[in-house]
Structures are given as structure tokens and as C-alpha cells.
Motif scaffolding. Structure first.
Motif, PDB file in Angstrom:
ATOM      1  N   VAL A  83       0.850  -1.196   0.000  1.00 57.68           N
ATOM      2  CA  VAL A  83       0.000   0.000   0.000  1.00 57.68           C
ATOM      3  C   VAL A  83       0.883   1.243   0.000  1.00 57.68           C
ATOM      4  O   VAL A  83       1.796   1.374   0.824  1.00 57.68           O
ATOM      5  N   ILE A  84       0.616   2.161  -0.905  1.00 56.03           N
ATOM      6  CA  ILE A  84       1.377   3.403  -0.974  1.00 56.03           C
ATOM      7  C   ILE A  84       0.760   4.434  -0.026  1.00 56.03           C
ATOM      8  O   ILE A  84      -0.402   4.823  -0.197  1.00 56.03           O
ATOM      9  N   PRO A  85       1.507   4.875   0.980  1.00 55.11           N
ATOM     10  CA  PRO A  85       0.993   5.897   1.897  1.00 55.11           C
ATOM     11  C   PRO A  85       1.263   7.298   1.351  1.00 55.11           C
ATOM     12  O   PRO A  85       1.995   7.478   0.364  1.00 55.11           O
ATOM     13  N   SER A  86       0.723   8.284   2.005  1.00 53.00           N
ATOM     14  CA  SER A  86       0.994   9.669   1.602  1.00 53.00           C
ATOM     15  C   SER A  86       2.428  10.072   1.952  1.00 53.00           C
ATOM     16  O   SER A  86       3.012  10.945   1.307  1.00 53.00           O
ATOM     17  N   GLN A  87       2.985   9.446   2.988  1.00 52.06           N
ATOM     18  CA  GLN A  87       4.361   9.736   3.385  1.00 52.06           C
ATOM     19  C   GLN A  87       5.334   9.325   2.282  1.00 52.06           C
ATOM     20  O   GLN A  87       5.296   8.196   1.804  1.00 52.06           O
ATOM     21  N   ARG A  88       6.200  10.235   1.856  1.00 52.57           N
ATOM     22  CA  ARG A  88       7.191   9.929   0.835  1.00 52.57           C
ATOM     23  C   ARG A  88       8.526   9.541   1.470  1.00 52.57           C
ATOM     24  O   ARG A  88       8.819   9.879   2.608  1.00 52.57           O
ATOM     25  N   MET A  89       9.305   8.835   0.697  1.00 58.73           N
ATOM     26  CA  MET A  89      10.667   8.511   1.110  1.00 58.73           C
ATOM     27  C   MET A  89      11.498   9.784   1.117  1.00 58.73           C
ATOM     28  O   MET A  89      11.362  10.641   0.229  1.00 58.73           O
ATOM     29  N   ARG A 127      18.918   4.228  -5.536  1.00 66.28           N
ATOM     30  CA  ARG A 127      19.229   5.652  -5.367  1.00 66.28           C
ATOM     31  C   ARG A 127      18.640   6.169  -4.057  1.00 66.28           C
ATOM     32  O   ARG A 127      19.368   6.395  -3.110  1.00 66.28           O
ATOM     33  N   ASN A 128      17.337   6.315  -4.018  1.00 66.79           N
ATOM     34  CA  ASN A 128      16.673   6.849  -2.825  1.00 66.79           C
ATOM     35  C   ASN A 128      16.169   5.713  -1.936  1.00 66.79           C
ATOM     36  O   ASN A 128      14.986   5.620  -1.603  1.00 66.79           O
ATOM     37  N   MET A 129      17.078   4.832  -1.542  1.00 67.45           N
ATOM     38  CA  MET A 129      16.713   3.697  -0.697  1.00 67.45           C
ATOM     39  C   MET A 129      17.961   3.126  -0.060  1.00 67.45           C
ATOM     40  O   MET A 129      19.092   3.423  -0.482  1.00 67.45           O
ATOM     41  N   LEU A 130      17.758   2.304   0.953  1.00 70.20           N
ATOM     42  CA  LEU A 130      18.861   1.544   1.530  1.00 70.20           C
ATOM     43  C   LEU A 130      19.229   0.413   0.575  1.00 70.20           C
ATOM     44  O   LEU A 130      18.338  -0.284   0.076  1.00 70.20           O
ATOM     45  N   ARG A 131      20.498   0.262   0.325  1.00 71.41           N
ATOM     46  CA  ARG A 131      20.955  -0.835  -0.528  1.00 71.41           C
ATOM     47  C   ARG A 131      21.094  -2.082   0.343  1.00 71.41           C
ATOM     48  O   ARG A 131      22.118  -2.346   0.938  1.00 71.41           O
ATOM     49  N   GLY A 132      20.017  -2.844   0.387  1.00 72.04           N
ATOM     50  CA  GLY A 132      19.906  -3.932   1.343  1.00 72.04           C
ATOM     51  C   GLY A 132      20.835  -5.089   1.060  1.00 72.04           C
ATOM     52  O   GLY A 132      21.094  -5.445  -0.097  1.00 72.04           O
ATOM     53  N   ILE A 133      21.298  -5.716   2.116  1.00 77.06           N
ATOM     54  CA  ILE A 133      22.146  -6.903   1.991  1.00 77.06           C
ATOM     55  C   ILE A 133      21.324  -8.086   1.504  1.00 77.06           C
ATOM     56  O   ILE A 133      21.806  -8.897   0.703  1.00 77.06           O
ATOM     57  N   SER A 134      20.073  -8.183   1.933  1.00 72.82           N
ATOM     58  CA  SER A 134      19.189  -9.232   1.412  1.00 72.82           C
ATOM     59  C   SER A 134      18.907  -9.007  -0.064  1.00 72.82           C
ATOM     60  O   SER A 134      18.870  -9.961  -0.852  1.00 72.82           O
ATOM     61  N   ARG A 135      18.707  -7.757  -0.447  1.00 75.72           N
ATOM     62  CA  ARG A 135      18.499  -7.438  -1.865  1.00 75.72           C
ATOM     63  C   ARG A 135      19.685  -7.903  -2.699  1.00 75.72           C
ATOM     64  O   ARG A 135      19.513  -8.533  -3.745  1.00 75.72           O
ATOM     65  N   PRO A 187      19.597   7.847   2.488  1.00 76.24           N
ATOM     66  CA  PRO A 187      18.976   6.605   2.966  1.00 76.24           C
ATOM     67  C   PRO A 187      19.897   5.396   2.870  1.00 76.24           C
ATOM     68  O   PRO A 187      19.588   4.350   3.439  1.00 76.24           O
ATOM     69  N   LYS A 188      21.010   5.518   2.158  1.00 80.93           N
ATOM     70  CA  LYS A 188      21.956   4.403   2.062  1.00 80.93           C
ATOM     71  C   LYS A 188      22.802   4.270   3.314  1.00 80.93           C
ATOM     72  O   LYS A 188      23.535   3.301   3.480  1.00 80.93           O
ATOM     73  N   VAL A 189      22.701   5.264   4.211  1.00 77.90           N
ATOM     74  CA  VAL A 189      23.335   5.212   5.527  1.00 77.90           C
ATOM     75  C   VAL A 189      22.280   4.700   6.510  1.00 77.90           C
ATOM     76  O   VAL A 189      21.246   5.333   6.705  1.00 77.90           O
TER      77      VAL A 189
END
Length: 339
Positions: free
Chosen positions: A152-158, A224-232, A166-168
Motif C-alpha cells: 500500500v502506498i501511503p501519503s508519506q514519501r521517502m 538511489r533513494n533507498m537503503l541498498r539492502g544486503i538481502s536485496r 537513505p543508504k546510511v
């Protein structure tokens, strides 16, 4: 300093600035920068068959986060890994035979300068390594492996990298919390937040990465605008292992709606299928074959039936009558942590 204090039979211990202390005594000052600013670099890990998975990768990312945040930490990855092993070894006698170790590693800047030497407590950086059963995190959500998630997409943006990187991996996460609270009020079932970045592209979940399958290809948002996950990163490796093509691209909500399959991925859950998007079916509206291939291969690689283990814990919790909590449900007493 070498940690020397052994675990007692009654309480887990925590590595706290060079010592193993009882978990109930591992406390920070109310004047710590962590409380004042959310000024914490952190990582959370898991084990399979009590062997830590990708621990070194987590610690390397922690050191990068510490460096980015300019927190002085006199440690190396080797030293951090040694301390993690000490905590696990001390606590393992207190764990059930089928428990897995979930480490929570926090680095705080310590007392703010205006309070240093004016209040009781040591000054300087705090390094804290806690260890608790993984089942606490996943047992309340085991049904999602078979029922699937409604993304579900909330109104809150990243928050984009241009405003807060966010990569930190850090504890400045109020935007995640607000997204989770909003989505918890959604009338549908098994809803998880899926955040857009300010440009309207899919970024990530609130503590998880998001990927989809289209025409047999594994597709991820650009990192880019996200954590580069180890699981990913590991899932990308899995895709290569089982012969599934991989692509990174900007993804719009339309791409999620028209995907064949989708899933969230994060350290504690590994992979959880998303079968709906804003209440509408993704693909056939059920767990898809590519997801099943990937998590089956992951289970094979680590020697643990990932879904079976979570379902076993969920059944044990149900049998003993405890309610437990999930990271994405909220009430006056439940504000869980999805990391």
C-alpha cells in the motif's frame, strides 16, 4: 578491552563499551545524542542454524554509516566481528535449540557536548551489541509467506538522498513510522507500506527493499533513494544462481500494478511475497513460481527451511497462548520495529 563477564542463567547479556552487562542494565543517558537527534548508526543481523548470515557485510556497512555520520569509533570490522561472536557465545546457552540469533548493533555519538562533564555518565561514543531470538521478529508474521502482502502506498514519501542519505543505515526513521501508522489503518489485510520517492518512483518499504517479476525478469528500483539492502544484494545473486535475469530501473506504481509477481526482502524475513497492490491483485493474486524458486534456493543454500522455520515458531506461539506483536501493526501498546 576484552569482554569477560559470562552470561547468567537468567538474563541475556549485551556488549556495552567493552563489557558484557546484563540486558536490563544496558542503558544510555537521557542526554545521549541518540535520544536527542536519533543519532545512531546501526545494523541488525540474523543467523541460520545459529550461524550468522552475511555478518561481515553488515559490519562493513555499519562502518560506512559511522564514517558518513562522523561518529568517532575506534574499531575495525575484525574487532566488531569478534565482539559479536562473544555476545553470541555468552547468550547461546539461554536460547532454545531451534532459536536463531538476531543481533542489534548500535553506535551512538554519546553525550551532547553541553551535557558532557555536567551529568553522570561516561562521555564519548557508545558501541552496543544486543542479541535476542529471531523468532520475536518473525513469528507474528509467518502467515505472510503463504497469504502474501498487500503493498500500500501511503501519503508519506521517502526522504531522498539529497535531503537525508537513505543508504546510511541510521535511526532517523520517523518517516518509516508515519508510513507504517498510516498503512496500519488501511482496511485491507496484511498491508505493508511501499514508499514513493519525491519523483513518484517506487523506492522501498519501511525497513525492507521491494522487487518485482515481469516476464521472467527480476526487477529492482534503481538503488538511489533507498537503503541498498544486503538481502536485496543476495537475491540478485540467487537470481543468477537459478538463471533468472535481473534489471534495475525506475519503477512507477503502474509497474507494480502490472507485474507478474512482487515481494519485499529484509534480513529477518528474507523474502515475503506481495500478492496485492493497493487492494488489487498482482498477477494472479497469489504466491508466484519465481518467488518460490528464489526462496527455495535461499533455503537450500543456508540449510534451513526459511518458511517452515517461521511457521513452526508461529505455531509454538499460538500453542502457548501468547499474543506477540508484528512489526507493522500498531495500537497504544504496539509500535514495533521493522528492521
Amino acid at each position: 578491552m576484552t569482554a569477560k563477564q559470562p552470561a547468567t542463567k537468567k538474563e541475556r547479556v549485551v556488549y556495552f563499551n567493552g563489557k558484557l552487562v546484563p540486558e536490563s542494565e544496558a542503558r544510555l543517558s537521557i542526554y545521549d545524542s541518540a535520544l536527542m537527534f536519533g543519532d545512531v548508526a546501526f545494523e541488525m543481523t540474523r543467523s541460520f542454524n545459529k550461524k550468522q548470515f552475511k555478518l561481515r557485510e553488515h559490519l562493513e556497512r555499519l562502518m560506512t554509516s559511522v564514517k558518513w555520520l562522523h561518529i568517532p569509533l575506534n574499531a575495525t570490522v575484525d574487532k566488531l566481528e569478534k565482539h559479536c561472536r562473544e555476545v553470541i557465545e555468552a547468550n547461546d546457552p539461554l536460547f532454545e535449540s531451534d532459536d536463531e540469533h538476531r543481533l542489534m548493533i548500535d553506535v551512538t555519538r554519546g553525550l551532547l557536548g553541553i551535557y558532557a562533564n555536567r551529568v553522570a555518565g561516561d562521555t564519548g561514543t557508545n558501541l552496543i551489541i544486543a542479541d535476542f531470538p529471531l523468532r520475536w521478529t518473525v513469528e507474528g508474521s509467518a502467515h505472510l509467506y503463504t497469504e502474501g502482502i498487500d503493498a500500500v502506498i501511503p501519503s508519506q514519501r521517502m526522504i531522498p538522498a539529497s535531503l537525508l542519505e537513505p543508504k546510511v543505515k541510521n535511526r532517523n526513521r520517523i518517516h518509516y513510522l508515519m508510513a507504517n501508522i498510516e498503512v496500519s489503518q488501511y482496511k485491507g489485510k496484511n498491508a505493508w507500506a511501499l514508499l514513493l520517492d519525491p519523483d513518484g518512483f517506487i523506492s522501498e518499504g519501511s525497513g525492507s527493499n521491494f522487487m518485482l517479476i515481469k516476464n521472467g525478469t527480476l526487477v529492482s528500483p534503481e538503488p538511489r533513494n533507498m537503503l541498498r539492502g544486503i538481502s536485496r544484494d543476495y537475491i540478485i545473486q540467487l537470481a543468477g544462481q537459478v538463471g533468472i535475469p535481473f534489471q534495475e530501473k525506475n519503477l512507477e506504481p503502474y509497474d507494480v500494478m502490472t507485474a507478474d509477481e512482487a515481494f519485499f526482502c529484509c534480513t529477518p524475513f528474507c523474502m515475503v511475497p506481495a500478492v496485492k497492490f493497493n487492494g488489487n491483485d498482482i498477477g494472479k493474486g497469489k504466491v508466484g513460481p519465481v518467488y518460490q524458486r528464489l526462496i527455495k534456493q535461499w533455503s537450500k543454500n543456508v540449510g534451513v527451511d526459511i518458511i517452515g522455520q517461521a511457521c513452526k515458531w508461529a505455531k509454538a506461539r499460538h500453542d502457548d497462548g501468547t499474543k506477540g506483536a508484528t512489526p507493522y501493526s500498531f495500537s497504544n501498546a504496539d509500535t514495533g520495529d521493522g528492521d
